[in-house]
Design an enzyme around this catalytic site. Structure first.
Site: not given
Ligand code: NAP
Ligand code: F7E
Length: 323
Positions: A127, A129, A151
């Protein structure tokens, strides 16, 4: 027929990746954790019309035995490790769980593959992050990491363990350092979906305000459907490497919010409030990715722009609420 094993298949990326791999002719096996809500847990897969075309098996990242048995039984050619506790804000409330699932869980999955199917190609969901308090703008594969949340620290451990398994055991293991990617299937707690869902509710007269935290944070937002293709491309390379996946464009939360209100023909200032309770203990202020390596080596480029992403998410939320 190639076999792909996906952890986190019930999440946003798992659903889009399933759709993508089915389209490529793969047999798709997904690991799902046992849940008391199993009737609704497949909603995203159902939404994309792929639930009946994949095989779901029960397993948990905290249980090595379950993962080994699944890998032994299905003998995947490619393993996409997407499962995680993925919500950054929650990681301060549940740091140990986040470390266990998001960090150690990746090692447990790597171990399962190393034990039962070492020739399988492995994808780790790293990520942006991990760049946290950024040391350079834009961020590329050579930018030093500086995690700012439990995280991000957990992801960094998983990231380096993936590199370590590649270097120690010769596994074909790649990390995709993906910047934020969104879609109508994004979890409702993430800021983009929180905005589109609430603006849809405002539009339909179901609420009269939207409360947000830090509106100045900048993110590089792309579309999840584009990003899952990059995961697959990484595993098609002869040599496993790590890649940044991003659009290269950064925007504030305010910018995204304004796009959504504009798309709804509403004036943002009439509805938005901020609440300090939503601020994070430490913030990632600015993310902007440089995906030049992915463009050069994978031929990958982001296709969907921020305006289209906002409009698609808003339209889907309005339809769902009407539905
Ligand atoms: P998501 O929608 O939160 O999906 C997370 C998945 O992990 C869900 O299927 C969840 O199952 C499963 N899970 C959680 N704990 C588990 C456990 N103990 N055993 C087995 N499965 C488990 O995440 P996403 O947005 O699709 O992202 C996919 C991956 O990419 C994650 O690793 C995330 O951290 C990473 N990532 C995401 C982003 C982004 O912007 N979306 C960017 C960079 C990296 P349940 O449905 O049961 O909760
Ligand atoms: O926050 C600000 C918050 O929770 C984005 C995950 O998929 O991307 C995701 O992480 C920004 C932050 O995503 C609210 O403070 C303001 O600066 O949508 P977010 P994230 O933290 O960037 C990365 C790449 C991952 O890997 C993660 O798994 O938005 N913000 N107001 C808020 N955020 C939330 N959630 N809610 C608010 O009300």
């Amino acid at each position: 027929m190639k076999v792909a094993l996906i952890t986190g298949i019930t999440g946003q990326d798992g659903a889009y990746l399933s759709e993508f791999l089915l389209g490529k002719g793969y047999r798709v096996i997904g690991i799902m954790r046992r849940s008391a809500s199993s009737d609704v847990i497949g909603e995203r897969l159902r939404w994309l019309g792929v639930l009946d075309k994949i095989t779901l098996v029960e397993g948990n990242l905290t249980d090595l035995g379950s993962l080994v048995r699944i890998v032994q039984e299905y003998r995947p050619d490619e393993v996409y490790h997407l499962a995680a506790q993925s919500f950054v804000a929650t990681s301060w409330q549940q740091p140990s769980l986040t470390g266990l699932v998001t960090g150690l869980g990746a090692v447990t999955m790597l171990e399962a593959v190393r034990i039962a199917r070492p020739q399988a190609r492995f994808y780790q969901a790293s990520s942006s992050e991990m760049f946290g308090k950024v040391q350079a703008v834009p961020q590329s594969e050579t930018t030093p990491f500086y995690p700012r949340s439990p995280y991000a620290a957990a992801k960094l451990y998983a990231h380096w363990m993936t590199v370590n398994y590649r270097e120690s055991f010769g596994m074909h293991a790649s990390s995709g350092i993906l910047f934020n990617h969104e879609s109508p299937l994004r979890g409702i707690e993430f800021v983009t979906r929180r905005i589109t869902h609430t603006v849809a509710r405002i539009k339909l007269g179901l609420t009269d305000h939207l409360t947000l935290g830090n509106m100045m944070a900048k993110r590089d937002w792309g579309h999840a459907r584009d990003y899952v293709e990059a995961m697959w491309l990484m595993l098609q390379q002869d040599i496993a490497e790590d890649y940044v996946i991003a659009t290269g464009r950064t925007a504030t939360v305010t910018d995204f919010c304004r796009l959504v209100f504009d798309a709804a023909d509403l004036v943002m200032e009439d509805y938005v409030r901020t609440d300090p309770a939503l601020l994070r203990p430490a913030e990632v202020e600015l993310l902007q990715g440089d995906a030049a390596k992915a463009a050069r080596q994978l031929g990958w480029n982001a296709r969907v722009g921020l305006e289209d992403l906002a409009a698609e998410m808003l339209a889907a939320d309005i339809n769902r609420l009407r539905g």
